[in-house]
Motif scaffolding. Structure first.
Motif, PDB file in Angstrom:
ATOM      1  N   ASN A  75      -0.700  -0.216   1.084  1.00  0.00           N
ATOM      2  CA  ASN A  75       0.295  -0.162   2.160  1.00  0.00           C
ATOM      3  C   ASN A  75       1.394   0.850   1.859  1.00  0.00           C
ATOM      4  O   ASN A  75       1.806   1.618   2.736  1.00  0.00           O
ATOM      5  CB  ASN A  75       0.911  -1.549   2.372  1.00  0.00           C
ATOM      6  N   ALA A  76       1.876   0.864   0.618  1.00  0.00           N
ATOM      7  CA  ALA A  76       2.947   1.797   0.264  1.00  0.00           C
ATOM      8  C   ALA A  76       2.447   3.238   0.259  1.00  0.00           C
ATOM      9  O   ALA A  76       3.157   4.150   0.705  1.00  0.00           O
ATOM     10  CB  ALA A  76       3.526   1.433  -1.098  1.00  0.00           C
ATOM     11  N   SER A  77       1.229   3.451  -0.256  1.00  0.00           N
ATOM     12  CA  SER A  77       0.702   4.821  -0.315  1.00  0.00           C
ATOM     13  C   SER A  77       0.473   5.392   1.077  1.00  0.00           C
ATOM     14  O   SER A  77       0.837   6.541   1.360  1.00  0.00           O
ATOM     15  CB  SER A  77      -0.597   4.848  -1.127  1.00  0.00           C
ATOM     16  N   PHE A  78      -0.086   4.593   1.982  1.00  0.00           N
ATOM     17  CA  PHE A  78      -0.314   5.079   3.343  1.00  0.00           C
ATOM     18  C   PHE A  78       1.005   5.273   4.076  1.00  0.00           C
ATOM     19  O   PHE A  78       1.165   6.224   4.852  1.00  0.00           O
ATOM     20  CB  PHE A  78      -1.203   4.104   4.114  1.00  0.00           C
ATOM     21  N   GLY A  79       1.977   4.364   3.824  1.00  0.00           N
ATOM     22  CA  GLY A  79       3.253   4.433   4.523  1.00  0.00           C
ATOM     23  C   GLY A  79       3.975   5.742   4.293  1.00  0.00           C
ATOM     24  O   GLY A  79       4.554   6.313   5.229  1.00  0.00           O
ATOM     25  N   ILE A  80       3.965   6.266   3.051  1.00  0.00           N
ATOM     26  CA  ILE A  80       4.671   7.511   2.771  1.00  0.00           C
ATOM     27  C   ILE A  80       3.760   8.728   2.967  1.00  0.00           C
ATOM     28  O   ILE A  80       4.247   9.836   3.235  1.00  0.00           O
ATOM     29  CB  ILE A  80       5.255   7.501   1.334  1.00  0.00           C
ATOM     30  N   TYR A  81       2.432   8.534   2.866  1.00  0.00           N
ATOM     31  CA  TYR A  81       1.535   9.683   3.041  1.00  0.00           C
ATOM     32  C   TYR A  81       1.455  10.113   4.503  1.00  0.00           C
ATOM     33  O   TYR A  81       1.375  11.317   4.794  1.00  0.00           O
ATOM     34  CB  TYR A  81       0.126   9.359   2.542  1.00  0.00           C
ATOM     35  N   PHE A  82       1.476   9.163   5.413  1.00  0.00           N
ATOM     36  CA  PHE A  82       1.312   9.493   6.834  1.00  0.00           C
ATOM     37  C   PHE A  82       2.399  10.443   7.335  1.00  0.00           C
ATOM     38  O   PHE A  82       2.093  11.407   8.042  1.00  0.00           O
ATOM     39  CB  PHE A  82       1.259   8.224   7.675  1.00  0.00           C
ATOM     40  N   PRO A  83       3.694  10.220   7.002  1.00  0.00           N
ATOM     41  CA  PRO A  83       4.704  11.216   7.400  1.00  0.00           C
ATOM     42  C   PRO A  83       4.439  12.598   6.804  1.00  0.00           C
ATOM     43  O   PRO A  83       4.729  13.613   7.450  1.00  0.00           O
ATOM     44  CB  PRO A  83       6.010  10.619   6.857  1.00  0.00           C
ATOM     45  N   LYS A  84       3.895  12.651   5.592  1.00  0.00           N
ATOM     46  CA  LYS A  84       3.526  13.947   5.020  1.00  0.00           C
ATOM     47  C   LYS A  84       2.406  14.592   5.837  1.00  0.00           C
ATOM     48  O   LYS A  84       2.424  15.789   6.094  1.00  0.00           O
ATOM     49  CB  LYS A  84       3.044  13.764   3.578  1.00  0.00           C
ATOM     50  N   PHE A  85       1.448  13.764   6.250  1.00  0.00           N
ATOM     51  CA  PHE A  85       0.266  14.268   6.951  1.00  0.00           C
ATOM     52  C   PHE A  85       0.626  14.852   8.313  1.00  0.00           C
ATOM     53  O   PHE A  85       0.116  15.908   8.708  1.00  0.00           O
ATOM     54  CB  PHE A  85      -0.748  13.135   7.107  1.00  0.00           C
ATOM     55  N   ILE A  86       1.536  14.193   9.051  1.00  0.00           N
ATOM     56  CA  ILE A  86       1.887  14.667  10.390  1.00  0.00           C
ATOM     57  C   ILE A  86       3.127  15.557  10.385  1.00  0.00           C
ATOM     58  O   ILE A  86       3.511  16.085  11.438  1.00  0.00           O
ATOM     59  CB  ILE A  86       2.100  13.479  11.355  1.00  0.00           C
ATOM     60  N   TYR A 106      10.452   1.915   2.475  1.00  0.00           N
ATOM     61  CA  TYR A 106       8.989   1.938   2.406  1.00  0.00           C
ATOM     62  C   TYR A 106       8.447   0.907   1.425  1.00  0.00           C
ATOM     63  O   TYR A 106       7.496   0.174   1.732  1.00  0.00           O
ATOM     64  CB  TYR A 106       8.499   3.338   2.023  1.00  0.00           C
ATOM     65  N   VAL A 107       9.037   0.857   0.227  1.00  0.00           N
ATOM     66  CA  VAL A 107       8.563  -0.081  -0.789  1.00  0.00           C
ATOM     67  C   VAL A 107       8.852  -1.523  -0.371  1.00  0.00           C
ATOM     68  O   VAL A 107       8.022  -2.419  -0.572  1.00  0.00           O
ATOM     69  CB  VAL A 107       9.207   0.239  -2.153  1.00  0.00           C
ATOM     70  N   GLY A 108      10.017  -1.739   0.225  1.00  0.00           N
ATOM     71  CA  GLY A 108      10.343  -3.086   0.685  1.00  0.00           C
ATOM     72  C   GLY A 108       9.361  -3.595   1.728  1.00  0.00           C
ATOM     73  O   GLY A 108       8.931  -4.760   1.679  1.00  0.00           O
ATOM     74  N   ALA A 109       8.975  -2.734   2.664  1.00  0.00           N
ATOM     75  CA  ALA A 109       8.016  -3.134   3.695  1.00  0.00           C
ATOM     76  C   ALA A 109       6.646  -3.406   3.088  1.00  0.00           C
ATOM     77  O   ALA A 109       5.997  -4.413   3.412  1.00  0.00           O
ATOM     78  CB  ALA A 109       7.913  -2.051   4.771  1.00  0.00           C
ATOM     79  N   ALA A 110       6.193  -2.517   2.197  1.00  0.00           N
ATOM     80  CA  ALA A 110       4.882  -2.713   1.567  1.00  0.00           C
ATOM     81  C   ALA A 110       4.865  -3.981   0.723  1.00  0.00           C
ATOM     82  O   ALA A 110       3.869  -4.734   0.741  1.00  0.00           O
ATOM     83  CB  ALA A 110       4.540  -1.499   0.703  1.00  0.00           C
ATOM     84  N   ALA A 111       5.941  -4.243  -0.015  1.00  0.00           N
ATOM     85  CA  ALA A 111       6.013  -5.452  -0.832  1.00  0.00           C
ATOM     86  C   ALA A 111       6.033  -6.703   0.048  1.00  0.00           C
ATOM     87  O   ALA A 111       5.408  -7.722  -0.290  1.00  0.00           O
ATOM     88  CB  ALA A 111       7.254  -5.412  -1.719  1.00  0.00           C
ATOM     89  N   THR A 112       6.724  -6.636   1.176  1.00  0.00           N
ATOM     90  CA  THR A 112       6.765  -7.776   2.101  1.00  0.00           C
ATOM     91  C   THR A 112       5.382  -8.084   2.652  1.00  0.00           C
ATOM     92  O   THR A 112       4.971  -9.247   2.731  1.00  0.00           O
ATOM     93  CB  THR A 112       7.737  -7.497   3.259  1.00  0.00           C
ATOM     94  N   LYS A 113       4.652  -7.044   3.040  1.00  0.00           N
ATOM     95  CA  LYS A 113       3.287  -7.243   3.549  1.00  0.00           C
ATOM     96  C   LYS A 113       2.404  -7.897   2.496  1.00  0.00           C
ATOM     97  O   LYS A 113       1.678  -8.853   2.780  1.00  0.00           O
ATOM     98  CB  LYS A 113       2.681  -5.907   3.966  1.00  0.00           C
ATOM     99  N   ALA A 114       2.442  -7.373   1.271  1.00  0.00           N
ATOM    100  CA  ALA A 114       1.614  -7.922   0.197  1.00  0.00           C
ATOM    101  C   ALA A 114       2.009  -9.356  -0.129  1.00  0.00           C
ATOM    102  O   ALA A 114       1.140 -10.208  -0.362  1.00  0.00           O
ATOM    103  CB  ALA A 114       1.730  -7.045  -1.046  1.00  0.00           C
TER     104      ALA A 114
END
Length: 253
Positions: A75-86, A106-114
């Motif tokens: 979740n964290a890797s995709f969350g920050i990679y997507f803004p780089k991609f677009i 970003y990390v807070g959201a990914a940690a919350t999901k997990a």
């Protein structure tokens, strides 16, 4: 501290989680249920107890750790990679917010999901086995620390990745094997002495051991060492992220 910026990033990432609720939540729960059927029923019927705990209950902490580590990282890797991609990463970098606020969002959201997925899997496990949590506060603490530390690792992977294939490279080829070989489905005391010593070089062993202690008051390594290991891992990830934003590595290049 720009709390509005943190909240905006956090809400955006959590909204994406709920838009893909089937993939984000149902899939891990179904996969874990299959583990219970295969390992808990098929193998568990041949193994009475491990360190005084029924085998079906013994594997619960390992299953939760397996899912939490991979989900937090992905979740964290995709969350920050997507803004780089677009290309929107440059808007983020030019905004009046610090890298600390970006990381927290970003990390807070990914940690919350997990964490949410981990708690759902814990609730699901009660349908399969009888579990008694010896140290509930310690269990939640270990779970939160694991979510945060592996979300930090995922953030680093998202910055490093050059394509979508590389996003899954570390979770699939590194983290998952380390969890399977880290005592998630067995106690390392069951291994020959030589393999016990080799296994201690696996950092995941200390996370799973501490988390299992919170459930059953039994551990493969001392709890203090487990806490030190996860604290050291978190500190290393924070140091790498600080260096990334200081140098602009893979962000401004």
């Amino acid at each position: 501290m720009n709390f509005m910026a943190i909240a905006s990033i956090y809400r955006f990432e959590m909204a994406r989680f709920f838009r893909t609720i089937t993939q984000s939540l149902v899939s891990p729960v179904l996969s874990t249920s299959l583990y219970f059927v295969v390992f808990g029923a098929a193998i568990g019927s041949r193994i009475d107890e491990v360190e005084g705990v029924s085998y079906g209950a013994f594997i619960v902490p390992g299953l939760i750790m397996l899912t939490v580590m991979t989900q937090a990282t992905s979740n964290a890797s995709f969350g920050i990679y997507f803004p780089k991609f677009i290309g929107t990463i440059y808007e983020l970098l030019s905004a009046p917010i610090s890298f600390i606020e970006v990381v927290i969002g970003y990390v807070g959201a990914a940690a919350t999901k997990a964490l949410f997925i981990g708690l759902v899997i814990l609730a699901t496990s009660f349908f399969f086995v009888d579990i008694q949590i010896a140290h509930p506060i310690a269990m939640i603490s270990f779970l939160v620390l694991t979510c945060v530390s592996f979300a930090l690792l995922g953030f680093i992977i998202g910055i490093w990745a050059g394509n979508f294939e590389q996003l899954q490279l570390i979770p699939l080829l590194v983290i998952t094997p380390l969890v399977f070989l880290g005592g998630s489905f067995y106690s390392i005391s069951m291994l020959p002495t030589v393999w016990q010593n080799i296994t201690l070089f696996n950092p995941v062993v200390y996370l799973i051991s501490g988390f299992r202690w919170a459930f059953f008051d039994t551990a493969d390594v001392p709890v203090a060492i487990s806490l030190f290991a996860i604290g050291l891992f978190t500190a290393m990830c924070l140091g790498v992220i600080w260096w990334i934003f200081k140098t602009g590595w893979r962000i401004r290049q």
